[in-house]
Design a protein around this motif. Structure first.
Motif, PDB file in Angstrom:
ATOM      1  N   THR A  79       0.813  -1.225   0.000  1.00  0.00           N
ATOM      2  CA  THR A  79       0.000   0.000   0.000  1.00  0.00           C
ATOM      3  C   THR A  79       0.840   1.266   0.000  1.00  0.00           C
ATOM      4  O   THR A  79       0.315   2.350   0.249  1.00  0.00           O
ATOM      5  N   SER A  80       2.130   1.146  -0.268  1.00  0.00           N
ATOM      6  CA  SER A  80       3.016   2.315  -0.154  1.00  0.00           C
ATOM      7  C   SER A  80       2.645   3.426  -1.124  1.00  0.00           C
ATOM      8  O   SER A  80       2.946   4.599  -0.869  1.00  0.00           O
ATOM      9  N   ALA A  81       2.000   3.101  -2.235  1.00  0.00           N
ATOM     10  CA  ALA A  81       1.617   4.128  -3.204  1.00  0.00           C
ATOM     11  C   ALA A  81       0.247   4.731  -2.913  1.00  0.00           C
ATOM     12  O   ALA A  81      -0.138   5.709  -3.555  1.00  0.00           O
ATOM     13  N   TRP A  82      -0.499   4.155  -1.965  1.00  0.00           N
ATOM     14  CA  TRP A  82      -1.825   4.687  -1.648  1.00  0.00           C
ATOM     15  C   TRP A  82      -1.706   6.078  -1.024  1.00  0.00           C
ATOM     16  O   TRP A  82      -0.756   6.359  -0.282  1.00  0.00           O
ATOM     17  N   ARG A  83      -2.676   6.913  -1.281  1.00  0.00           N
ATOM     18  CA  ARG A  83      -2.738   8.191  -0.575  1.00  0.00           C
ATOM     19  C   ARG A  83      -3.010   7.917   0.893  1.00  0.00           C
ATOM     20  O   ARG A  83      -3.732   6.992   1.261  1.00  0.00           O
ATOM     21  N   ARG A  84      -2.408   8.739   1.763  1.00  0.00           N
ATOM     22  CA  ARG A  84      -2.382   8.430   3.197  1.00  0.00           C
ATOM     23  C   ARG A  84      -3.770   8.444   3.842  1.00  0.00           C
ATOM     24  O   ARG A  84      -4.069   7.609   4.683  1.00  0.00           O
ATOM     25  N   LEU A  89      -8.229   5.602   6.465  1.00  0.00           N
ATOM     26  CA  LEU A  89      -9.663   5.314   6.516  1.00  0.00           C
ATOM     27  C   LEU A  89      -9.930   3.819   6.330  1.00  0.00           C
ATOM     28  O   LEU A  89     -10.806   3.246   6.994  1.00  0.00           O
ATOM     29  N   THR A  90      -9.167   3.187   5.462  1.00  0.00           N
ATOM     30  CA  THR A  90      -9.314   1.745   5.260  1.00  0.00           C
ATOM     31  C   THR A  90      -8.981   0.978   6.534  1.00  0.00           C
ATOM     32  O   THR A  90      -9.704   0.048   6.926  1.00  0.00           O
ATOM     33  N   ALA A  91      -7.878   1.365   7.190  1.00  0.00           N
ATOM     34  CA  ALA A  91      -7.473   0.686   8.427  1.00  0.00           C
ATOM     35  C   ALA A  91      -8.528   0.871   9.518  1.00  0.00           C
ATOM     36  O   ALA A  91      -8.890  -0.083  10.219  1.00  0.00           O
ATOM     37  N   ARG A 203       5.258   5.056  -7.556  1.00  0.00           N
ATOM     38  CA  ARG A 203       5.436   3.632  -7.829  1.00  0.00           C
ATOM     39  C   ARG A 203       6.871   3.300  -8.211  1.00  0.00           C
ATOM     40  O   ARG A 203       7.397   2.265  -7.841  1.00  0.00           O
ATOM     41  N   GLY A 204       7.500   4.181  -8.945  1.00  0.00           N
ATOM     42  CA  GLY A 204       8.879   3.918  -9.349  1.00  0.00           C
ATOM     43  C   GLY A 204       9.865   4.016  -8.212  1.00  0.00           C
ATOM     44  O   GLY A 204      10.996   3.528  -8.319  1.00  0.00           O
ATOM     45  N   ALA A 205       9.459   4.657  -7.114  1.00  0.00           N
ATOM     46  CA  ALA A 205      10.369   4.851  -5.986  1.00  0.00           C
ATOM     47  C   ALA A 205      10.289   3.742  -4.961  1.00  0.00           C
ATOM     48  O   ALA A 205      11.062   3.711  -4.008  1.00  0.00           O
ATOM     49  N   ARG A 206       9.336   2.810  -5.120  1.00  0.00           N
ATOM     50  CA  ARG A 206       9.161   1.762  -4.126  1.00  0.00           C
ATOM     51  C   ARG A 206      10.319   0.769  -4.162  1.00  0.00           C
ATOM     52  O   ARG A 206      10.823   0.419  -5.220  1.00  0.00           O
TER      53      ARG A 206
END
Length: 396
Positions: A79-84, A89-91, A203-206
């Motif tokens: 989930t590292s690319a998800w907006r915070r 909210l998902t958690a 995504r490219g930075a992950r």
């Protein structure tokens, strides 16, 4: 005739913390901490309601910790690319679902599954919260922002657990979990309306999460996390047993209240100074908890000194979550979220291991071994904190 008109002095803006957003994150910490520990005060009623023994009902805490430990790293990577905000909210929605199922379930396996889901949601939230708090605050106040968020832990332990236990006794244990759902639903609205969003990683930075271990300073912080939390949990998980052994069996609530009050003082003190004194505060916290353990080891039969030890313990431990989260973020740098995901995993692994180690000590020796075990574990903790001067627990 000429007149000189003085230019108005430029106003110097004092950086301020976004308190409304940070208090929402602190409430998220409160929800995660209280959801984890609430069964401890409700075990007899839960075991009767589910038709199992108290030891089986007690696994509700273990399953939660296992869910967090197993999933924090892979979920942080996925989930590292998800907006915070979306991720938070998902958690929190996961907590609402898990606590609702726990409140309604009369089936033991279903209840354990719900507790595992709550642990998964906790892993997702804990890998996110400290970094989110730092991203919302001015650079010079990031440590203080994390301290505000971490107040949720001592509030949950010192006030939330006793209140949940009282409510469970008054209305039934299911209502305690139903109330947690209601709090979480309100929190979802608070986050949606008042917490600013932040982007995730591109995504490219992950990178692989474990690559954070190659960053100087991350490994010492993670070692200190593992061993310090293990030491704390060995005593905290069995504090009622220890006090009973010391002839203070009816004083567990009062001792924990002293511990919780001192923890709140510690959070306030650490939060005011962490941006300048991370290293000194980390050394002091270790020494305070070690001093409390020594006091309990030598003077467990003197009630006044037991209360004094509880105060020292709280003063030392209260700021530790903030100190370790901040140290991991500063050491991790660009890989801060990966470092914090590993910290969450080791934290929960240490909690589970602390319960097991405490049980072994109780079976092989007796409750008097707990404070001496804490003291022995804190010796390498102190050595690593002192030694990690350049990376990890840096002097500023």
């Amino acid at each position: 005739m000429t007149t000189d008109t003085a230019a108005p002095a430029a106003r110097v803006r004092t950086p301020k913390l976004p308190l409304s957003a940070l208090l929402a994150l602190a409430t998220a910490v409160f929800v995660t901490s209280l959801t984890e520990t609430l069964p401890a005060g409700l075990l007899p009623a839960m075991s009767a309601g589910l038709g199992v023994g108290e030891s089986a009902a007690g696994q509700a805490v273990t399953v939660y910790a296992v869910g967090t430990a197993l999933t924090a790293i892979p979920l942080a990577a996925a989930t590292s690319a998800w907006r915070r905000k979306r991720l938070l909210l998902t958690a929190m929605a996961g907590f609402a679902v898990a606590n609702t199922v726990t409140a309604a379930s009369a089936n033991y396996p279903l209840t354990m599954a719900a507790r595992f889901v709550a642990g998964v949601a906790a892993g997702l939230a804990w890998a996110l919260l400290a970094g989110y708090a730092r991203a919302l605050a001015p650079a010079e106040l990031r440590g203080r922002a994390v301290a505000v968020v971490m107040t949720g832990i001592p509030v949950a332990l010192s006030l939330g657990v006793p209140a949940g236990t009282y409510l469970g006794g008054l209305l039934g244990w299911r209502w305690a979990f139903a109330l947690m759902t209601a709090v979480t639903v309100g929190l979802l609205g608070w986050i949606a309306l008042l917490v600013p969003d932040r982007p995730g990683q591109e995504r490219g930075a992950r990178e692989p999460v474990l690559r954070a271990l190659t960053v100087p300073g991350v490994a010492p912080v993670l070692f200190v996390t593992l061993v310090f939390v293990l030491a704390h949990t060995v005593l905290y998980a069995y504090i009622a047993t220890f006090l009973d052994h010391a002839g203070m069996g009816g004083s567990a609530d009062a001792v924990l209240l002293v511990f919780g009050g001192a923890s709140l003082v510690s959070i306030w003190y650490v939060g005011a100074r962490i941006d300048r004194r991370l290293r000194a505060l980390s050394v002091t916290a270790t020494l305070l908890v070690a001093g409390a353990a020594a006091l309990l080891g030598v003077f467990a039969d003197v009630p006044a000194l037991v209360y004094a030890a509880a105060a020292l313990w709280g003063l030392g431990w209260g700021g530790v979550p903030t100190l370790l989260q901040t140290a991991a973020a500063e050491a991790g740098g660009a890989r801060a979220e990966a470092a914090q995901a590993m910290l969450v995993t080791l934290w929960n692994a240490a909690m589970a291991a602390g319960g097991v180690l405490g049980g072994l000590l109780l079976d092989l020796l007796d409750a008097s071994a707990f404070p001496w075990t804490v003291l022995a574990l804190l010796i390498p903790v102190l050595a690593v904190v002192v030694g990690a001067r350049r990376h990890g627990f840096r002097a500023k």
